[in-house]
Enzyme design. Structure first.
Site, PDB file in Angstrom:
ATOM      1  N   PHE A 310     -60.027  19.121 -38.848  1.00  0.00           N
ATOM      2  CA  PHE A 310     -60.633  19.577 -37.597  1.00  0.00           C
ATOM      3  C   PHE A 310     -59.624  20.323 -36.738  1.00  0.00           C
ATOM      4  O   PHE A 310     -58.458  19.930 -36.632  1.00  0.00           O
ATOM      5  CB  PHE A 310     -61.154  18.395 -36.773  1.00  0.00           C
ATOM      6  CG  PHE A 310     -62.150  17.534 -37.488  1.00  0.00           C
ATOM      7  CD1 PHE A 310     -63.510  17.805 -37.435  1.00  0.00           C
ATOM      8  CD2 PHE A 310     -61.728  16.430 -38.221  1.00  0.00           C
ATOM      9  CE1 PHE A 310     -64.425  17.007 -38.090  1.00  0.00           C
ATOM     10  CE2 PHE A 310     -62.634  15.620 -38.884  1.00  0.00           C
ATOM     11  CZ  PHE A 310     -63.986  15.912 -38.814  1.00  0.00           C
ATOM     12  N   ASP A 311     -60.079  21.403 -36.123  1.00  0.00           N
ATOM     13  CA  ASP A 311     -59.376  21.938 -34.968  1.00  0.00           C
ATOM     14  C   ASP A 311     -59.682  20.993 -33.810  1.00  0.00           C
ATOM     15  O   ASP A 311     -60.718  20.324 -33.814  1.00  0.00           O
ATOM     16  CB  ASP A 311     -59.887  23.349 -34.670  1.00  0.00           C
ATOM     17  CG  ASP A 311     -59.343  23.892 -33.365  1.00  0.00           C
ATOM     18  OD1 ASP A 311     -58.113  23.894 -33.196  1.00  0.00           O
ATOM     19  OD2 ASP A 311     -60.154  24.298 -32.515  1.00  0.00           O
ATOM     20  N   LYS A 312     -58.822  20.929 -32.821  1.00  0.00           N
ATOM     21  CA  LYS A 312     -59.055  19.991 -31.716  1.00  0.00           C
ATOM     22  C   LYS A 312     -59.916  20.595 -30.610  1.00  0.00           C
ATOM     23  O   LYS A 312     -61.017  20.127 -30.334  1.00  0.00           O
ATOM     24  CB  LYS A 312     -57.723  19.519 -31.124  1.00  0.00           C
ATOM     25  CG  LYS A 312     -57.901  18.540 -29.939  1.00  0.00           C
ATOM     26  CD  LYS A 312     -56.565  18.075 -29.391  1.00  0.00           C
ATOM     27  CE  LYS A 312     -55.854  19.168 -28.621  1.00  0.00           C
ATOM     28  NZ  LYS A 312     -56.541  19.553 -27.345  1.00  0.00           N
TER      29      LYS A 312
END
Length: 615
Positions: A310-312
């Protein structure tokens, strides 16, 4: 001519469908046999032409594909005047090929959009010291460039003079602008939100970080589009087997009609339609639940994934900094907040905007003698009071006493990943505000659902600092957390996972995420993300609803199982039909055709079950 015909395959498919409909309407509705027969003949001839061309091209490179089998079977059905079967087989084959191929070019526009986002001009310093606007191609390493408020940074470089805040979302994905001053590094494609900078060019053109993003997307898309379909691999063995069996039977029995019957019964009508119809049903269910799945290859890979990255910002979090914590050290709370709001309205900094939004409607005071303290905050006079709003350094500069309790609160706020806004009035601390990007509601529960569906590793990669990323990971129970990650770092990390044999899905929303979205076996974009991220991805959560992610994974697993069921049904029916030709007296062409069409109906009905799928 071959290229022209293959380029019109979709049009031929539509015409074939119309002709088949006309045939059935004429036969069943008006009992007009001649029109029905001629409609089926024309549909058969039109449909078999592109298939025969593909069969010829395959044979030229010594590949016996399913196109070869379908072509021979259609010709055989035509010879024994079974025009209905020949027309239906060609249509189903063309329609199945259309469904399989329609998504291959979906992501190609992403490259164009990325290129359009790249800087095109720069203000370059000439020998006489003046700055002139030039094309980006005219900028060389070592040139001095001027960047004004609102402009894109044209190259990767280093700040020589000036200060300002740069929005680096296109590179790091982080929403909060980053302060830049002398000796700070800057990236091409980022935007200077305020201030003026002079920079020296360190990397230009394709060597910039933004240029590498484009290159990474191109490489990943090229490698992904080469994946073989399961049916093609299956046909490598199936097609020669049926052809050989038909030839041997015809040679031994001297019965041409029997040989043709084997070809016709062996033609994988249900096999051709079974996988695409499951694919269509799965995609249809996803669309109804705000999940866009881009094709069967995506479904196959997604159903087998074991690692989700995941990107944050904008993915696990909302992507918009808001006030998360607050401590007030005064009795006149409303007055203090009114002072704070009045001063923050003088600033266009994202943290100031978050404070004003949080306080909302309140009394507004006239702000006088405003002084912006670089790297600290704002000092102003409000209603005869000296009000300072900024960070801890500004409070110390203003000689504001920070008690043990206050320092404890500050430490607690920072541990929670907050950016701090302190407010003092006449030298006394009155308020401490903590601002951070908020975790999306329900994300923790959704991640638990993903684990139950078989995802072993949940990883977050972010351009944010490691402390903030670790905090998010602990709160959400993630397996790994890595901060300070540029786009090329994220891509390298995903490549390393893939080299270890892991099937990786990447979830993101920004331009900086597009290389990782394209490189991962499954790229998943949030619907509110950039067009580039959406085009580059394989799956789109259309309403940016993170809770749709477990549904998408569960749906792809159900769809993959459904495809396998349809393949087993289709192959099983063909084997039974072929066996019945040899080992029974009751099997004939009519019964075979009936069973053949019934098997097609069965796989379609089986696939339709996916429309009712719920997690």
């Amino acid at each position: 001519m071959q290229k022209l015909i293959l380029g019109r395959k979709n049009h031929i498919t539509i015409v074939s469908a119309i002709l088949i409909i006309i045939a059935y309407v004429s036969k069943l509705g008006f009992q007009n046999e001649p029109i029905a027969i001629w409609s089926l003949i024309i549909a058969s001839v039109l449909g078999v032409i592109p298939i025969a061309i593909q069969a010829y091209q395959a044979l030229k490179v010594k590949v016996v594909s399913i196109d070869v089998l379908v072509t021979i079977a259609v010709i055989g059905a035509f010879i024994i005047k079974n025009y209905e079967e020949s027309a239906i087989v060609t249509f189903l084959f063309l329609f199945g090929a259309y469904l399989e191929q329609r998504t291959l070019n979906k992501t190609r526009s992403a490259i164009k959009e990325l290129t359009e986002m790249a800087p095109e001009v720069a203000l370059k310093q000439l020998k006489n010291g003046e700055f002139e606007e030039v094309e980006i191609e005219e900028v060389d390493v070592g040139d001095i460039l001027l960047v004004k408020t609102g402009a894109k940074i044209p190259v990767d470089g280093t700040v020589l003079t000036g200060e300002g805040h740069i929005n680096e979302a296109s590179i790091t994905g982080e929403a909060v602008p980053v302060s830049k001053k002398k000796d700070s590094g800057v990236y091409a494609g980022t935007i200077l939100e305020n201030g003026t900078l002079q920079i020296t060019a360190d990397r230009v053109g394709e060597d910039t970080t933004f240029g590498k993003i484009i290159e990474l997307v191109e490489e990943a898309q090229d490698s992904k589009s080469e994946a073989e379909r399961f049916i093609d691999r299956f046909s490598k063995y199936y097609t020669p087997t049926v052809l050989g069996l038909s030839f041997i039977v015809g040679l031994i029995s001297r019965d041409i009609e029997l040989a043709i019957t084997i070809l016709v019964l062996g033609c994988p009508g249900a096999l051709v339609i079974g996988v695409p119809v499951s694919n269509v049903a799965g995609i249809g269910n996803g669309a109804r639940h705000s999940v866009l799945l881009k094709g069967s290859e995506v479904i196959s890979d997604f159903s087998r994934l074991d690692t989700m990255v995941f990107d944050k910002t904008g993915t696990l979090t909302i992507g918009n900094p808001k006030v998360a914590d607050k401590e007030i050290y005064a009795d006149n709370v409303d007055e203090v907040l009114a002072y704070l709001s009045s001063v923050e309205k003088e600033s266009d900094h994202p943290l100031a905007k978050a404070v004003v939004e949080y306080i909302g409607d309140t009394k507004s005071y006239t702000v006088e003698k405003t002084v912006v303290v670089k790297g600290g905050g704002i000092v102003a006079h409000v209603e005869g009071h000296r009000v300072a709003v900024g960070n801890v350094a500004l409070m110390e500069q203003e000689n504001v006493l920070l008690s043990e309790k206050v320092r404890g609160d500050i430490a607690r706020f920072e541990e929670n990943g907050n950016s701090l806004v302190l407010t003092s009035v006449d030298g006394e601390l009155k308020a401490l505000i903590g601002i951070r990007d908020q975790i999306r509601p329900g994300v923790k529960e959704n991640l638990q659902q993903l684990k139950k569906l078989g995802v072993k590793n949940l990883v977050v990669l972010s351009g944010d600092n490691q402390g903030t990323v670790d905090l998010v990971a602990r709160e959400l129970g993630l397996t790994e957390a890595h901060g300070h990650m540029l786009p090329e770092d994220k891509s390298a990390y995903i490549k390393a996972l893939q080299e270890r044999g892991q099937i990786v899905a990447f979830v993101g929303d920004g331009v900086n995420d597009s290389p990782s979205l394209a490189l991962a076996q499954i790229g998943i974009a949030m619907g509110s993300g950039t067009d580039v991220a959406i085009e580059t991805s394989d799956v789109v959560l259309m309403n940016s609803d993170f809770s749709r992610l477990p549904h998408a994974l569960g749906l792809t697993k159900a769809t993959a199982n459904n495809m396998l069921q349809n393949i087993i049904i289709a192959v099983g029916v063909v084997l039974v039909l072929l066996a019945s030709v040899f080992f029974s007296e009751w099997m004939n062409m009519s019964i075979g055709m009936l069973v053949h069409e019934a098997s097609i109906l069965v796989v379609i009905l089986n696939a339709m079950r996916l429309l009712r799928y719920k997690l």
